[in-house]
Scaffold this motif. Sequence first.
Motif, PDB file in Angstrom:
ATOM      1  N   TYR A   1      -3.520   0.321  -3.382  1.00 24.34           N
ATOM      2  CA  TYR A   1      -2.980  -1.029  -3.145  1.00 24.34           C
ATOM      3  C   TYR A   1      -2.447  -1.588  -4.469  1.00 24.34           C
ATOM      4  O   TYR A   1      -3.068  -1.421  -5.515  1.00 24.34           O
ATOM      5  CB  TYR A   1      -4.050  -1.974  -2.600  1.00 24.34           C
TER       6      TYR A   1
ATOM      7  N   ASP B   1      -0.190   7.766  -8.845  1.00 22.59           N
ATOM      8  CA  ASP B   1       0.101   7.100 -10.121  1.00 22.59           C
ATOM      9  C   ASP B   1       1.266   6.112 -10.037  1.00 22.59           C
ATOM     10  O   ASP B   1       2.064   5.993 -10.973  1.00 22.59           O
ATOM     11  CB  ASP B   1       0.437   8.139 -11.208  1.00 22.59           C
TER      12      ASP B   1
ATOM     13  N   SER C   1     -17.194  -3.366  -2.945  1.00 27.39           N
ATOM     14  CA  SER C   1     -15.906  -4.044  -3.097  1.00 27.39           C
ATOM     15  C   SER C   1     -14.744  -3.048  -3.095  1.00 27.39           C
ATOM     16  O   SER C   1     -13.595  -3.434  -3.030  1.00 27.39           O
ATOM     17  CB  SER C   1     -15.887  -4.891  -4.366  1.00 27.39           C
ATOM     18  N   ARG C   2     -15.045  -1.773  -3.151  1.00 27.76           N
ATOM     19  CA  ARG C   2     -13.996  -0.753  -3.096  1.00 27.76           C
ATOM     20  C   ARG C   2     -13.847  -0.121  -1.724  1.00 27.76           C
ATOM     21  O   ARG C   2     -13.245   0.938  -1.587  1.00 27.76           O
ATOM     22  CB  ARG C   2     -14.317   0.356  -4.089  1.00 27.76           C
TER      23      ARG C   2
ATOM     24  N   LEU D   1      -8.978   9.030 -10.633  1.00 27.85           N
ATOM     25  CA  LEU D   1      -7.949   8.526  -9.732  1.00 27.85           C
ATOM     26  C   LEU D   1      -6.641   9.284  -9.865  1.00 27.85           C
ATOM     27  O   LEU D   1      -5.866   9.377  -8.933  1.00 27.85           O
ATOM     28  CB  LEU D   1      -7.685   7.050 -10.019  1.00 27.85           C
ATOM     29  N   SER D   2      -6.374   9.795 -11.044  1.00 26.69           N
ATOM     30  CA  SER D   2      -5.113  10.489 -11.271  1.00 26.69           C
ATOM     31  C   SER D   2      -5.288  11.397 -12.481  1.00 26.69           C
ATOM     32  O   SER D   2      -6.299  11.319 -13.177  1.00 26.69           O
ATOM     33  CB  SER D   2      -3.998   9.472 -11.558  1.00 26.69           C
TER      34      SER D   2
ATOM     35  N   LYS E   1       0.870  -1.177   0.000  1.00 25.91           N
ATOM     36  CA  LYS E   1       0.000   0.000   0.000  1.00 25.91           C
ATOM     37  C   LYS E   1       0.903   1.221   0.000  1.00 25.91           C
ATOM     38  O   LYS E   1       1.872   1.274   0.757  1.00 25.91           O
ATOM     39  CB  LYS E   1      -0.847  -0.026   1.266  1.00 25.91           C
TER      40      LYS E   1
ATOM     41  N   VAL F   1     -13.841   1.840 -18.051  1.00 27.08           N
ATOM     42  CA  VAL F   1     -13.188   0.639 -17.538  1.00 27.08           C
ATOM     43  C   VAL F   1     -11.775   0.926 -17.061  1.00 27.08           C
ATOM     44  O   VAL F   1     -11.295   0.304 -16.123  1.00 27.08           O
ATOM     45  CB  VAL F   1     -13.124  -0.478 -18.596  1.00 27.08           C
TER      46      VAL F   1
ATOM     47  N   SER G   1      -6.661  -0.833  -7.780  1.00 25.85           N
ATOM     48  CA  SER G   1      -7.788   0.103  -7.684  1.00 25.85           C
ATOM     49  C   SER G   1      -8.899  -0.251  -8.661  1.00 25.85           C
ATOM     50  O   SER G   1     -10.034   0.145  -8.476  1.00 25.85           O
ATOM     51  CB  SER G   1      -7.310   1.533  -7.935  1.00 25.85           C
ATOM     52  N   GLY G   2      -8.569  -1.013  -9.715  1.00 32.42           N
ATOM     53  CA  GLY G   2      -9.584  -1.389 -10.689  1.00 32.42           C
ATOM     54  C   GLY G   2     -10.707  -2.202 -10.069  1.00 32.42           C
ATOM     55  O   GLY G   2     -11.873  -1.855 -10.170  1.00 32.42           O
ATOM     56  N   GLU G   3     -10.358  -3.275  -9.398  1.00 32.07           N
ATOM     57  CA  GLU G   3     -11.386  -4.149  -8.833  1.00 32.07           C
ATOM     58  C   GLU G   3     -11.541  -4.003  -7.338  1.00 32.07           C
ATOM     59  O   GLU G   3     -12.448  -4.553  -6.744  1.00 32.07           O
ATOM     60  CB  GLU G   3     -11.036  -5.620  -9.099  1.00 32.07           C
ATOM     61  N   TRP G   4     -10.594  -3.291  -6.714  1.00 31.29           N
ATOM     62  CA  TRP G   4     -10.595  -3.339  -5.256  1.00 31.29           C
ATOM     63  C   TRP G   4     -10.252  -1.975  -4.699  1.00 31.29           C
ATOM     64  O   TRP G   4     -10.954  -1.010  -4.949  1.00 31.29           O
ATOM     65  CB  TRP G   4      -9.654  -4.478  -4.819  1.00 31.29           C
ATOM     66  N   LEU G   5      -9.158  -1.856  -3.966  1.00 33.12           N
ATOM     67  CA  LEU G   5      -8.899  -0.619  -3.238  1.00 33.12           C
ATOM     68  C   LEU G   5      -7.838   0.240  -3.922  1.00 33.12           C
ATOM     69  O   LEU G   5      -6.833  -0.279  -4.413  1.00 33.12           O
ATOM     70  CB  LEU G   5      -8.403  -0.939  -1.821  1.00 33.12           C
ATOM     71  N   ALA G   6      -8.076   1.532  -3.930  1.00 35.97           N
ATOM     72  CA  ALA G   6      -7.084   2.452  -4.471  1.00 35.97           C
ATOM     73  C   ALA G   6      -5.894   2.521  -3.522  1.00 35.97           C
ATOM     74  O   ALA G   6      -6.045   2.452  -2.306  1.00 35.97           O
ATOM     75  CB  ALA G   6      -7.700   3.831  -4.641  1.00 35.97           C
TER      76      ALA G   6
ATOM     77  N   LYS H   1       0.523  -4.830 -10.678  1.00 32.64           N
ATOM     78  CA  LYS H   1      -0.942  -4.837 -10.726  1.00 32.64           C
ATOM     79  C   LYS H   1      -1.505  -3.765  -9.784  1.00 32.64           C
ATOM     80  O   LYS H   1      -1.306  -3.828  -8.571  1.00 32.64           O
ATOM     81  CB  LYS H   1      -1.433  -6.225 -10.326  1.00 32.64           C
TER      82      LYS H   1
ATOM     83  N   LEU I   1     -10.746   3.469 -15.545  1.00 38.07           N
ATOM     84  CA  LEU I   1     -10.732   4.088 -14.237  1.00 38.07           C
ATOM     85  C   LEU I   1     -11.392   3.189 -13.221  1.00 38.07           C
ATOM     86  O   LEU I   1     -10.918   3.021 -12.107  1.00 38.07           O
ATOM     87  CB  LEU I   1     -11.472   5.422 -14.285  1.00 38.07           C
ATOM     88  N   LEU I   2     -12.506   2.594 -13.610  1.00 37.14           N
ATOM     89  CA  LEU I   2     -13.328   1.887 -12.639  1.00 37.14           C
ATOM     90  C   LEU I   2     -13.032   0.410 -12.591  1.00 37.14           C
ATOM     91  O   LEU I   2     -13.261  -0.245 -11.611  1.00 37.14           O
ATOM     92  CB  LEU I   2     -14.800   2.088 -12.981  1.00 37.14           C
ATOM     93  N   GLN I   3     -12.508  -0.136 -13.668  1.00 36.55           N
ATOM     94  CA  GLN I   3     -12.237  -1.556 -13.723  1.00 36.55           C
ATOM     95  C   GLN I   3     -10.788  -1.753 -14.139  1.00 36.55           C
ATOM     96  O   GLN I   3     -10.286  -0.995 -14.924  1.00 36.55           O
ATOM     97  CB  GLN I   3     -13.124  -2.239 -14.769  1.00 36.55           C
ATOM     98  N   GLY I   4     -10.170  -2.790 -13.585  1.00 39.01           N
ATOM     99  CA  GLY I   4      -8.799  -3.075 -13.985  1.00 39.01           C
ATOM    100  C   GLY I   4      -8.789  -3.531 -15.432  1.00 39.01           C
ATOM    101  O   GLY I   4      -9.795  -3.909 -15.984  1.00 39.01           O
TER     102      GLY I   4
ATOM    103  N   ARG J   1      -0.252  -5.067  -6.264  1.00 38.24           N
ATOM    104  CA  ARG J   1       0.263  -6.428  -6.103  1.00 38.24           C
ATOM    105  C   ARG J   1       1.466  -6.602  -7.029  1.00 38.24           C
ATOM    106  O   ARG J   1       1.388  -6.279  -8.210  1.00 38.24           O
ATOM    107  CB  ARG J   1      -0.840  -7.432  -6.465  1.00 38.24           C
TER     108      ARG J   1
END
Lengths: 323, 363
Positions: free
Chosen positions: A300, A277, B326-327, B145-146, A272, B193, A293-298, A290, B195-198, A302
């Motif tokens: 973080y 960016d 989930s966020r 996000l940025s 984290k 996608v 932030s896409g699927e989970w937390l900004a 990886k 921004l919101l999806q990986g 991997r």
Amino acid sequence: MTANLHMNENPYLPDEKIRRAAARGLENLNRYSEWKYLIELKTLLGEYNHVSSERIVLSHGSDMLLREVINIFSGNRKIIMVSPSFFPVAHYALKQASRLTKIQISPSDFRLNPQLLLNELDEPALIIIDNPNNPTGKILLENGFAEKILQNKNALLLVDEAYFEFSGRTFAGMIDKYPNLAVARTMDKAFSLAGLRLGYLIMGDYFKDHFSDFPAYLATPTLFAAIEALRNTESMMANVDKIGREKARMEIELSKAGIHVFQSSTNFILIKTKIPDFAKKLKEEGVVIKDMSGEWLAGYYRISVGLPEENNVLLSLVKKLIN
Amino acid sequence: MKKTGLIVNPIAGMGGSVGLKGTDGKTYNKALELGAKPTTPKSIDDTLALITRKDLYFVVAPGKMGEDFVRKFDFQYEVVSKIGEETNADDTKRIVGEMIEKGITLLVFVGGDGTARDIYDVLGLTIPVVGIPSGVKMFSPVFALSTAAAAEIINNESGQFIEKEVLDIDEQAFREGKLGAKLYGYLKVPKNVNLLQGKKEPSNVSKPEELSKEEIAQYVLEKMEPDTLYILGPGTTLSTIAQKMNVSKTLLGIDAVVNGRLVGADLNEKGLLELIKKYDKTKIILTPIGGNGFIFGRASKQFTPEVLKLIPKENIIVVATEDKISRLECLRVDTGNTEVDENLKGPVKVITGIKTETIIEVK
Ligand SMILES: Cc1ncc(COP(=O)(O)O)c(C=O)c1O
């Protein structure tokens, strides 16, 4: 240089012998693979895991098997999963489930509270847990907890052990005792076979009954490489060892640089950071990690453990970004 | 050409660095005296440099509120309105109004939470926006996000939108370590996608936000019990529930229904207490604030500790879309009363759809 550190891959090629075996598999490219090799692979996997080879079903990647378990059992069972977990399977469960209960694990310990899960077992349920968990790298299931689940007649437990060789923790030893247990494994990680895809399921009796007709013809190069890899696991173990040492070094160095590192039992590290960016800036320098932030937390990220030289590049970039 | 508004709050975020709250009017000069430097110019340049779309026609605010930045690049643009030496919230609002008259279909803005609120005051949910973060901490989930993400959103904007929260943050409380966040409104942002999806995982399996809200609404409706007072918190998820019941709900207020009929709108503490006393059973339905996960924040004044003391925990129904829940790291409460907070803490089941739920910790 580009370093791909975003897919939890093994940075080392499999041993020369294994590569040659895969190449031999190309010689009969026009033919389906032969049964005897499928049987040989299952036998070797049985030995490797100390289970009967009849308990094993093969597939190109464990991903497919995880999905198949969902297909077979989710019709009249609620699915219980941890959130976050391996995203493709989590997405698939969301799409297929007749009912889905997610249990969220949260920073900073990402602990799964056993009671929360056990409370949910008053109806037929399929529980899918990646252990260790992707993306946190945490071990979520301990033996006592798993047995409590398995002793409940409503529960089917599928443990995804994609990172078994790195964590050293498995429930395969309980497979004869609990018909309602299945363990998913892959040779794509520790055995470096991601480009050939070899996944398998170790099945308790209840699962086994439902998988008798699962298609088993695999690509021959995959079969040959997997067989060769299991005949002698030393090179795999040496790689796992190297990755483990690199991981420990990375954890220390990243922490020293002021990055929040979550202890992991896998070949990747969850971190984290507030550096804006972060992933994008690393990517500009050729290092791909990886961004969660896409699927989970900004904030973080991997990072797979790469080759020492790749890890060094990453570390020096991180130090530069922090200053 | 796509007419796109661009407005920059040149002094956004300057107060924060020198410990001031906001940067309107007098505080701006104070901030300058204290050595604050503007953070916006770099953000806007970063984003503009990454815009590859060729069909944009910018309608920009004058000088340091926009023109100075686009001028450096190769865009087609026109300038609207006039500004003086010092700029303030009224300039923002007036200029956005003029841009609407010019027929913009997207508004790009640079600023902080305060700027987002000013824009919400004028735009509401009419025209979609892209919020470029300006380097200081921003709380409203409406921002990209940025700076790079903002450019990607602009490049790929394709007519699909979702609503994101604009927050009113009690910065003083925040500095004291207490998160006080009040929902101020919603702005429409392009669903993107990138921004919101990986990028790695398929996005086609994730449900559109609207559909998720519909599902939640349907589920909640089916479970509603007769003769029970239902208090509906703020937000679009709750609005969807109200719509399904054919009652008109205030977007940001707290309303109440019984047996499918509205019995109170935009209630304050007093109104809530009176209603709760009238009915044998009361349930609260609410949704957390995206990003920080607040269900009862210090600043959501109406749900006071006195109100919450009357509602058993199991009668608090939390709903949220999959995407939102989930966020979140966890859910949060900060009612200002430790006892009430402690009672609300622990795991709760959040309804995320007809067939889905998420168990998450309230901290
Ligand atoms: C937890 C987990 N399970 C399963 C897989 C899929 O592996 P395979 O290559 O066997 O499909 C992965 C790969 O990243 C994983 O992280």
